[in-house]
Design a protein around this motif. Structure first.
Motif, mmCIF file in Angstrom:
data_model
loop_
_atom_site.group_PDB
_atom_site.id
_atom_site.type_symbol
_atom_site.label_atom_id
_atom_site.label_comp_id
_atom_site.label_asym_id
_atom_site.label_seq_id
_atom_site.Cartn_x
_atom_site.Cartn_y
_atom_site.Cartn_z
ATOM 1 N N ASP A 125 0.833 -1.197 0.000
ATOM 2 C CA ASP A 125 0.000 0.000 0.000
ATOM 3 C C ASP A 125 0.868 1.248 0.000
ATOM 4 O O ASP A 125 1.864 1.321 0.724
ATOM 5 N N GLN A 126 0.492 2.242 -0.799
ATOM 6 C CA GLN A 126 1.164 3.535 -0.795
ATOM 7 C C GLN A 126 0.483 4.406 0.239
ATOM 8 O O GLN A 126 -0.753 4.505 0.262
ATOM 9 N N VAL A 127 1.285 5.044 1.098
ATOM 10 C CA VAL A 127 0.727 5.889 2.156
ATOM 11 C C VAL A 127 1.365 7.269 2.123
ATOM 12 O O VAL A 127 2.503 7.431 1.695
ATOM 13 N N MET A 128 0.601 8.262 2.562
ATOM 14 C CA MET A 128 1.105 9.613 2.803
ATOM 15 C C MET A 128 0.795 9.927 4.260
ATOM 16 O O MET A 128 -0.274 9.577 4.755
ATOM 17 N N PHE A 129 1.738 10.583 4.921
ATOM 18 C CA PHE A 129 1.525 10.931 6.327
ATOM 19 C C PHE A 129 2.216 12.237 6.640
ATOM 20 O O PHE A 129 3.166 12.638 5.962
ATOM 21 N N THR A 130 1.712 12.911 7.661
ATOM 22 C CA THR A 130 2.308 14.145 8.152
ATOM 23 C C THR A 130 2.911 13.838 9.506
ATOM 24 O O THR A 130 2.265 13.208 10.352
ATOM 25 N N ALA A 131 4.162 14.252 9.703
ATOM 26 C CA ALA A 131 4.837 13.959 10.967
ATOM 27 C C ALA A 131 5.823 15.069 11.303
ATOM 28 O O ALA A 131 6.297 15.784 10.425
ATOM 29 N N LYS A 132 6.110 15.187 12.578
ATOM 30 C CA LYS A 132 7.102 16.140 13.058
ATOM 31 C C LYS A 132 8.461 15.447 13.098
ATOM 32 O O LYS A 132 8.569 14.311 13.570
ATOM 33 N N ILE A 133 9.485 16.125 12.611
ATOM 34 C CA ILE A 133 10.840 15.578 12.620
ATOM 35 C C ILE A 133 11.426 15.829 14.000
ATOM 36 O O ILE A 133 11.462 16.962 14.489
ATOM 37 N N GLN A 134 11.872 14.766 14.636
ATOM 38 C CA GLN A 134 12.425 14.875 15.993
ATOM 39 C C GLN A 134 13.506 13.838 16.220
ATOM 40 O O GLN A 134 13.647 12.894 15.467
ATOM 41 N N ARG A 135 14.253 14.042 17.283
ATOM 42 C CA ARG A 135 15.300 13.092 17.654
ATOM 43 C C ARG A 135 14.638 11.875 18.297
ATOM 44 O O ARG A 135 13.773 12.017 19.150
ATOM 45 N N CYS A 136 15.020 10.682 17.847
ATOM 46 C CA CYS A 136 14.415 9.438 18.327
ATOM 47 C C CYS A 136 15.523 8.425 18.603
ATOM 48 O O CYS A 136 16.650 8.579 18.148
ATOM 49 N N SER A 137 15.160 7.384 19.311
ATOM 50 C CA SER A 137 16.119 6.297 19.497
ATOM 51 C C SER A 137 15.656 5.093 18.698
ATOM 52 O O SER A 137 14.460 4.829 18.581
ATOM 53 N N LYS A 138 16.624 4.397 18.098
ATOM 54 C CA LYS A 138 16.343 3.201 17.309
ATOM 55 C C LYS A 138 17.218 2.075 17.826
ATOM 56 O O LYS A 138 18.190 2.299 18.526
ATOM 57 N N GLY A 139 16.871 0.884 17.449
ATOM 58 C CA GLY A 139 17.680 -0.269 17.828
ATOM 59 C C GLY A 139 16.998 -1.091 18.910
ATOM 60 O O GLY A 139 15.838 -0.889 19.243
ATOM 61 N N TRP A 140 17.737 -2.021 19.434
ATOM 62 C CA TRP A 140 17.231 -2.936 20.455
ATOM 63 C C TRP A 140 17.958 -2.721 21.764
ATOM 64 O O TRP A 140 19.127 -2.382 21.773
ATOM 65 N N ASN A 141 17.247 -2.934 22.876
ATOM 66 C CA ASN A 141 17.910 -2.975 24.172
ATOM 67 C C ASN A 141 18.496 -4.368 24.341
ATOM 68 O O ASN A 141 17.764 -5.346 24.422
#
Length: 159
Positions: free
Chosen positions: A99-115
């Motif tokens: 599915d093709q999606v469009m979304f609006t979001a705020k760009i912010q600092r996030c954490s990725k990865g696994w604990n």
């Protein structure tokens, strides 16, 4: 000085070198999210797959969006995919891979990865900080599905 063409092996090397140069040029043209930190923008992408992650509160359902582009400029982003939590706005529409999606979001600092938990019980450095979308979108439009031959359009706004 000219070089003698030696056949298919030379052709393969030339194609490989051209592909590397093309991908490096595409990376230089990719839109870096850090230049938009704190701003709200509209993006589009393709639903890749669904997954889950173990958090301290339990297991959460996730959705991966790939081929991310900025809607206004059409530029690809420097990140090639993003995992979103399957919150209400994602669950209100019948999503399928492709599915093709469009979304609006705020760009912010996030954490990725696994604990990662070491044998002694301490946490290893498996998470790192990146610029991204966080886990929430402000609105979501499902445009169509190329994979399934079906076509639909849904719009969901977060209140």
């Amino acid at each position: 000085m000219s070089r003698t063409f030696r056949g298919p092996s030379d052709l393969k090397a030339i194609r490989s070198r051209n592909q590397i140069l093309h991908s490096q040029a595409a990376l230089r043209r990719a839109l870096c999210l850090s230049s938009m930190h704190g701003e709200v923008h509209r993006f589009e992408g393709v639903i890749d797959r669904f997954g889950s992650a173990i958090k301290s509160t339990g297991i959460i359902q996730t959705v991966c969006v790939r081929d991310l582009r900025h809607c206004r400029t059409g530029q690809h982003l420097s990140i090639d995919h993003w995992w979103f939590r399957l919150r209400q706005e994602w669950m209100l529409v019948p999503l399928m891979p492709g599915d093709q999606v469009m979304f609006t979001a705020k760009i912010q600092r996030c954490s990725k990865g696994w604990n990662l938990v070491e044998e002694d019980g301490s946490l290893a450095a498996g998470r790192y900080q990146v610029m991204g979308f966080g886990s929430r979108v402000r609105d979501l439009v499902v445009k169509s599905s190329l994979a399934n031959g079906r076509s639909h359009s849904f719009h969901v706004a977060r209140h």
